[in-house]
Structures are given as C-alpha cells and as structure tokens.
Write an enzyme that holds these catalytic residues in place. Structure first.
Site, PDB file in Angstrom:
ATOM      1  N   LYS A 179       3.069 -11.947   3.785  1.00 41.59           N
ATOM      2  CA  LYS A 179       2.492 -13.525   3.894  1.00 41.59           C
ATOM      3  C   LYS A 179       2.896 -14.534   4.522  1.00 41.59           C
ATOM      4  CE  LYS A 179       0.279 -12.692  -0.184  1.00 41.59           C
ATOM      5  NZ  LYS A 179      -1.064 -12.603  -0.011  1.00 41.59           N
ATOM      6  N   SER A 213       2.181 -17.516  -1.174  1.00 42.41           N
ATOM      7  CA  SER A 213       3.395 -17.415  -2.421  1.00 42.41           C
ATOM      8  C   SER A 213       4.444 -18.308  -1.924  1.00 42.41           C
ATOM      9  CB  SER A 213       3.662 -16.108  -2.320  1.00 42.41           C
ATOM     10  OG  SER A 213       4.801 -15.729  -3.283  1.00 42.41           O
ATOM     11  N   TYR A 261       6.680  -7.473   1.505  1.00 43.90           N
ATOM     12  CA  TYR A 261       5.840  -8.311   0.987  1.00 43.90           C
ATOM     13  C   TYR A 261       5.725  -9.755   1.274  1.00 43.90           C
ATOM     14  CZ  TYR A 261       3.137 -11.319  -2.606  1.00 43.90           C
ATOM     15  OH  TYR A 261       2.286 -12.380  -3.020  1.00 43.90           O
TER      16      TYR A 261
HETATM   17  P1  NAD Z   1      -4.380  -8.739  -7.982  1.00 46.66           P
HETATM   18  O1  NAD Z   1      -3.888  -7.242  -7.569  1.00 46.66           O
HETATM   19  O2  NAD Z   1      -4.859  -8.875  -9.577  1.00 46.66           O
HETATM   20  O3  NAD Z   1      -5.664  -8.901  -7.178  1.00 46.66           O
HETATM   21  C1  NAD Z   1      -5.986  -8.521  -5.900  1.00 46.66           C
HETATM   22  C2  NAD Z   1      -7.252  -7.794  -5.707  1.00 46.66           C
HETATM   23  O4  NAD Z   1      -7.453  -7.605  -4.394  1.00 46.66           O
HETATM   24  C3  NAD Z   1      -7.584  -6.718  -6.361  1.00 46.66           C
HETATM   25  O5  NAD Z   1      -8.757  -6.819  -7.183  1.00 46.66           O
HETATM   26  C4  NAD Z   1      -7.358  -5.479  -5.302  1.00 46.66           C
HETATM   27  O6  NAD Z   1      -8.208  -4.406  -5.841  1.00 46.66           O
HETATM   28  C5  NAD Z   1      -7.927  -6.176  -4.173  1.00 46.66           C
HETATM   29  N1  NAD Z   1      -7.484  -5.653  -2.861  1.00 46.66           N
HETATM   30  C6  NAD Z   1      -6.450  -5.345  -2.392  1.00 46.66           C
HETATM   31  N2  NAD Z   1      -6.274  -4.704  -1.264  1.00 46.66           N
HETATM   32  C7  NAD Z   1      -7.772  -5.018  -0.953  1.00 46.66           C
HETATM   33  C8  NAD Z   1      -8.313  -4.599   0.345  1.00 46.66           C
HETATM   34  N3  NAD Z   1      -7.942  -4.023   1.377  1.00 46.66           N
HETATM   35  N4  NAD Z   1      -9.877  -4.925   0.169  1.00 46.66           N
HETATM   36  C9  NAD Z   1     -10.445  -5.216  -0.564  1.00 46.66           C
HETATM   37  N5  NAD Z   1      -9.982  -5.569  -1.983  1.00 46.66           N
HETATM   38  C10 NAD Z   1      -8.686  -5.476  -1.983  1.00 46.66           C
HETATM   39  O7  NAD Z   1      -3.467  -9.764  -7.563  1.00 46.66           O
HETATM   40  P2  NAD Z   1      -3.368 -11.169  -8.208  1.00 46.66           P
HETATM   41  O8  NAD Z   1      -2.219 -11.506  -8.984  1.00 46.66           O
HETATM   42  O9  NAD Z   1      -4.785 -11.842  -8.540  1.00 46.66           O
HETATM   43  O10 NAD Z   1      -3.089 -12.028  -6.543  1.00 46.66           O
HETATM   44  C11 NAD Z   1      -4.185 -12.315  -5.524  1.00 46.66           C
HETATM   45  C12 NAD Z   1      -3.619 -12.674  -4.442  1.00 46.66           C
HETATM   46  O11 NAD Z   1      -2.425 -13.932  -4.775  1.00 46.66           O
HETATM   47  C13 NAD Z   1      -2.807 -11.767  -3.687  1.00 46.66           C
HETATM   48  O12 NAD Z   1      -2.978 -11.937  -2.202  1.00 46.66           O
HETATM   49  C14 NAD Z   1      -1.366 -11.955  -4.017  1.00 46.66           C
HETATM   50  O13 NAD Z   1      -0.298 -11.519  -3.017  1.00 46.66           O
HETATM   51  C15 NAD Z   1      -1.112 -13.745  -4.170  1.00 46.66           C
HETATM   52  N6  NAD Z   1      -0.130 -13.953  -4.940  1.00 46.66           N
HETATM   53  C16 NAD Z   1      -0.091 -13.571  -6.286  1.00 46.66           C
HETATM   54  C17 NAD Z   1       0.841 -13.855  -7.020  1.00 46.66           C
HETATM   55  C18 NAD Z   1       1.198 -13.461  -8.468  1.00 46.66           C
HETATM   56  O14 NAD Z   1       2.137 -13.446  -9.036  1.00 46.66           O
HETATM   57  N7  NAD Z   1       0.073 -12.942  -9.034  1.00 46.66           N
HETATM   58  C19 NAD Z   1       1.731 -14.811  -6.681  1.00 46.66           C
HETATM   59  C20 NAD Z   1       1.700 -15.573  -5.269  1.00 46.66           C
HETATM   60  C21 NAD Z   1       0.728 -15.002  -4.508  1.00 46.66           C
HETATM   61  C1  UD1 Z   2       8.448 -12.176  -8.124  1.00 51.28           C
HETATM   62  C2  UD1 Z   2       8.398 -11.635  -6.716  1.00 51.28           C
HETATM   63  C3  UD1 Z   2       7.987 -12.521  -5.868  1.00 51.28           C
HETATM   64  C4  UD1 Z   2       6.617 -12.923  -5.898  1.00 51.28           C
HETATM   65  C5  UD1 Z   2       6.417 -13.298  -7.544  1.00 51.28           C
HETATM   66  C6  UD1 Z   2       5.327 -13.849  -7.982  1.00 51.28           C
HETATM   67  C7  UD1 Z   2      10.554 -10.078  -6.650  1.00 51.28           C
HETATM   68  C8  UD1 Z   2      11.842  -9.970  -6.220  1.00 51.28           C
HETATM   69  N1  UD1 Z   2       9.895 -11.101  -6.398  1.00 51.28           N
HETATM   70  O1  UD1 Z   2       9.199 -13.365  -8.248  1.00 51.28           O
HETATM   71  O2  UD1 Z   2       8.063 -12.011  -4.424  1.00 51.28           O
HETATM   72  O3  UD1 Z   2       6.141 -13.963  -5.381  1.00 51.28           O
HETATM   73  O4  UD1 Z   2       7.151 -12.396  -8.219  1.00 51.28           O
HETATM   74  O5  UD1 Z   2       4.287 -12.547  -8.082  1.00 51.28           O
HETATM   75  O6  UD1 Z   2       9.793  -9.261  -7.366  1.00 51.28           O
HETATM   76  N2  UD1 Z   2      12.773 -10.995 -15.133  1.00 51.28           N
HETATM   77  C9  UD1 Z   2      13.446 -10.422 -16.053  1.00 51.28           C
HETATM   78  N3  UD1 Z   2      12.902  -9.164 -16.589  1.00 51.28           N
HETATM   79  C10 UD1 Z   2      11.864  -8.602 -16.052  1.00 51.28           C
HETATM   80  C11 UD1 Z   2      10.881  -9.251 -15.041  1.00 51.28           C
HETATM   81  C12 UD1 Z   2      11.511 -10.576 -14.544  1.00 51.28           C
HETATM   82  O7  UD1 Z   2      14.520 -10.737 -16.496  1.00 51.28           O
HETATM   83  O8  UD1 Z   2      11.482  -7.638 -16.600  1.00 51.28           O
HETATM   84  C13 UD1 Z   2      13.356 -12.444 -14.582  1.00 51.28           C
HETATM   85  C14 UD1 Z   2      13.430 -12.457 -13.222  1.00 51.28           C
HETATM   86  O9  UD1 Z   2      14.869 -11.920 -12.867  1.00 51.28           O
HETATM   87  C15 UD1 Z   2      13.126 -13.875 -12.754  1.00 51.28           C
HETATM   88  C16 UD1 Z   2      12.143 -14.174 -13.854  1.00 51.28           C
HETATM   89  O10 UD1 Z   2      12.411 -13.241 -15.015  1.00 51.28           O
HETATM   90  O11 UD1 Z   2      14.216 -14.749 -13.031  1.00 51.28           O
HETATM   91  C17 UD1 Z   2      10.508 -14.050 -13.279  1.00 51.28           C
HETATM   92  O12 UD1 Z   2      10.591 -12.844 -12.411  1.00 51.28           O
HETATM   93  P1  UD1 Z   2       9.175 -12.454 -11.938  1.00 51.28           P
HETATM   94  O13 UD1 Z   2       7.973 -12.720 -12.890  1.00 51.28           O
HETATM   95  O14 UD1 Z   2       9.222 -11.100 -11.159  1.00 51.28           O
HETATM   96  O15 UD1 Z   2       8.763 -13.430 -10.900  1.00 51.28           O
HETATM   97  P2  UD1 Z   2       9.774 -13.491  -9.520  1.00 51.28           P
HETATM   98  O16 UD1 Z   2      11.164 -13.363  -9.446  1.00 51.28           O
HETATM   99  O17 UD1 Z   2       9.733 -15.409  -9.334  1.00 51.28           O
END
Ligand code: NAD
Ligand code: UD1
Length: 336
Positions: free
Chosen positions: A152, A124, A148
C-alpha cells in the site's frame, strides 16, 4: 459519471456500487473474482434496481484494460482490486507485490494511454505503522510492518511521483480505518474465505454457530480494558466517502490524502459486548497471547476529510453490529 470500479464485486466495492447507482452514477465493475462471488451482482441489482456492467478480468492484463478504456467513456476510476490478507502477504510477498503494486501500475498506465486522469485508491491506516500518538492525522509519518502494508505504501509513493510528473491528474488516496458492517437490507456483506483474519467477521461466525469461540489477542495493552482499540467504520459510510471524493476531487488536480474513519476508538471487548446485544446471544471467548504485529490503539482524526470532502461517518456502533448480524444470520455461509 461513468466510473470504472476495480474490485467492484468485493466487500467495499459492492457497497460502493450501490451508493454510486443511488447517486445516479454508472459503475462498470472489473474483477477477476479471486476473492468474491459473481452472485454479488444479483444482490446489487436487487437493492439498487440496476445491474452494473460486469467485466471479468485481471487488472494486470494490459490488453483487457486497453479494450475497456477503448470501449467505454470512463470519467474516473475507483481502484479497490487488491489482496488484503496480512498473514498470507508475509508467506507470499511476491504475490502481493505483483497483484497490488504491478496491478496498480498496469491500471494507471492504461488510464494514461486512454487519457483518463482521475483515480481514487484504496489505501489503509496500516501505512501509519505503530503511530506515536492517536488520533492519527494524515501528515503523520508512514511506515510498513508487513508486505501487505508495504504494497500500500509503495503504491501511494508511486502514485505521488506519477501525479507530480503529470500535474493535470487528480489522485486521491483514501486511508481506511477498520471497515465493518453490511448493507441494511441484509443482502450484501463481508464474506471472507477460510478463517476470518479480522475481528468482526470472526465474532459474527461465532454468533451464527460456525465457530466455537473467539480468541482475544491480548488483554495487557495500555488501553482502558487491556484489549486493542480500533476505529471501526460502517462500510456504507466508507462507500459514501468515495462518492464525496469523486464529487469533490475528480476535477481538482493534485494528490489528495484523506483518513476515512470515525474518530472513535473501541476495544475488542466493547465490540464483543455490542455484538452480543445485537444478536441476543453470548459470544464465548478466551484471552490469547498478543498477535504479532498488532498495535494497542489506532483511530483517525477525521477532521480534514470532513473539511475538504464535506463527509463524515454517521452510522454508530450499534448500527454496525446490527447490520453485520442481519447479513450473517440471513446468509450464514455467505454468498452461496
Ligand atoms: P475484497 O477482497 O472483498 O475485494 C477486493 C476485490 O478485488 C475482490 O473482489 C477480488 O476478487 C478483486 N481482485 C483482487 N485482485 C484482483 C486483480 N488482480 N484483478 C481484478 N480483481 C482483483 O476486499 P475489500 O475489503 O473490499 O478491500 C478493497 C480494497 O480496500 C483492497 O485494496 C484492500 O486492500 C483495501 N483495504 C481494505 C480494508 C479492509 O479491512 N477490508 C482496510 C484497508 C484497505
Ligand atoms: C488488520 C491488519 C491491517 C489491516 C486491517 C484492516 C493485521 C496484523 N493487521 O488490522 O494490516 O489494514 O486489519 O483490514 O492483521 N482481534 C482479536 N481476535 C481476532 C481478530 C482480531 O482479538 O480473532 C483483535 C486484534 O488484536 C485487534 C482488533 O481485534 O486489536 C482488530 O483486529 P483486525 O480486525 O484484524 O484489524 P487490525 O488489527 O486493525
């Protein structure tokens, strides 16, 4: 290729399974369903015409993983499984270290025993902490501000050490910026449990009438309109970034690190207005104090990923919000 997809029924994993199937790969999904719904598999089948093999289980379960590698001829692993709620990670750090760090170590150990030597890991942009400048390049310093993010970063470091000790492995760390959007069919999208932490799912739930109004966390940042700026990337572009990494990196030993972002920053209010245009309705909001831990601006320099992977994000902001709205309006309560 036969690709083990951990977390394959989650938001990003499910979209990646569709792209894998469309490209002729065979995804095998492992998920414990702690944050997803098995109905996702029906939707993947509806869109892609094939139902991936689904194995319900936990990546921390050694015997479960060993049996998968013993039964299936796996070429590569894409590892999405993990927990991702920042606030929860502050309250329950051990839960995050156990699931995200121990889970990954258990997975890599099982791969090692089975001699499967290609891994793509979901990292991330949070590993850049509060960057000194934008756009952010892969060689910028890393840091963590919450458990979190630290999970990572710890996994990244463990994987680098492991790869150095095992130079024939290929390990790709993909640092996602802000994934948004949904499949264009409206059949798959993000389905957060409880109150959404992230901006776009919250906006979508306001638009569909599930929530009264959005709280905008701060309008006094040093940005053009005072609200936070992020690099929003369409989830299908993100999924395609994994396919590019799979094609280009699987047979290239080393630790490879790529930003997956668009290189474009948009503010909270720009996102709200774009969503209003797509949904043809107004999104009520109120300005609230800044959220603890938030930064003003975060967007990628995507040049290295383009040069090395031949990949770049192609879907624009309008597509991101229109696809999100199609998914949310067709599925107001998510997968149910
Ligand atoms: P998500 O929660 O939709 O998907 C993660 C999946 O992993 C879920 O289906 C959950 O049931 C499964 N899971 C969790 N722990 C498990 C375990 N111990 N064994 C088996 N399955 C397990 O999340 P996502 O948004 O699809 O994210 C996927 C990955 O990307 C995650 O590692 C997350 O940290 C990373 N990531 C997500 C974002 C974001 O904003 N969505 C941003 C940066 C990184
Ligand atoms: C968040 C996580 C970050 C993670 C990323 C992607 C936090 C502090 N950080 O980041 O660790 O990697 O998501 O999953 O949670 N916002 C509002 N109102 C809301 C929600 C968000 O104003 O209800 C604003 C936030 O202040 C930010 C922007 O929208 O400026 C995006 O927020 P968000 O979607 O939560 O992503 P990140 O802050 O980038």
């Amino acid at each position: 290729m036969n690709v083990l997809v951990t977390g394959g029924s989650g938001y990003i994993g499910s979209h990646t399974c569709i792209q894998l199937l469309s490209a002729g790969h065979t995804p095998i999904v492992v998920d414990n369903l702690c944050n997803s719904n098995s109905l996702v598999l029906n939707r993947i089948e509806q869109v892609a015409g094939t139902r991936p093999l689904f194995l319900k289980g936990d990546i921390r379960d050694r015997a479960f993983l060993d049996s998968i590698f013993a039964t299936h001829d796996i070429d590569s692993v894409i590892h999405f499984a993990g927990l991702k709620a920042v606030g929860e990670s502050v309250a329950l750090p051990l839960k995050y270290y156990d699931n995200n760090v121990s889970g990954t170590l258990n997975l890599v150990s099982a791969m090692d025993r089975a001699e499967v030597k290609s891994l793509i890991f979901s990292s991330s942009a949070t590993v850049y902490g509060d960057p000194a400048s934008v756009p952010i390049r892969e060689d910028f310093p890393t840091s963590a501000t919450n458990p979190y993010g630290r999970s990572k970063l710890m996994v990244e470091e463990c994987l680098r050490d492991f790869q150095q000790a095992n130079p024939d492995w290929s390990i790709t760390l993909l640092r996602y910026f802000n994934p948004v959007g949904a499949h264009e069919s409206g059949l798959l999208g993000e389905d957060p449990q409880g109150t959404p932490n992230n901006l776009l799912p919250f906006v979508a739930q306001v638009a569909v009438g599930r929530r009264e109004k959005l709280g905008v966390f701060g309008n006094d940042y040093n940005t053009p309109d005072g609200t936070g700026v992020r690099d929003y990337i369409h989830v299908v572009d993100l999924a395609d970034g994994h396919l590019a990494a799979l094609d280009k990196m699987t047979h290239q030993p080393g630790t490879h690190i790529f930003n997956l972002g668009t290189g474009q920053g948009n503010s909270v209010l720009e996102m709200v207005h774009a969503f209003e245009a797509a949904a043809k309705r107004s999104i009520p909001y109120e300005i609230k104090p800044r959220r603890a831990g938030d930064i003003a601006e975060c967007y990628a320099d995507p040049a290295y990923a383009e040069a090395q992977l031949g990949w770049k994000a192609i879907r624009d902001l309008q597509t991101m919000v229109e696809d999100t709205w199609r998914w949310q309006s067709k599925n107001p309560h998510g997968y149910c």
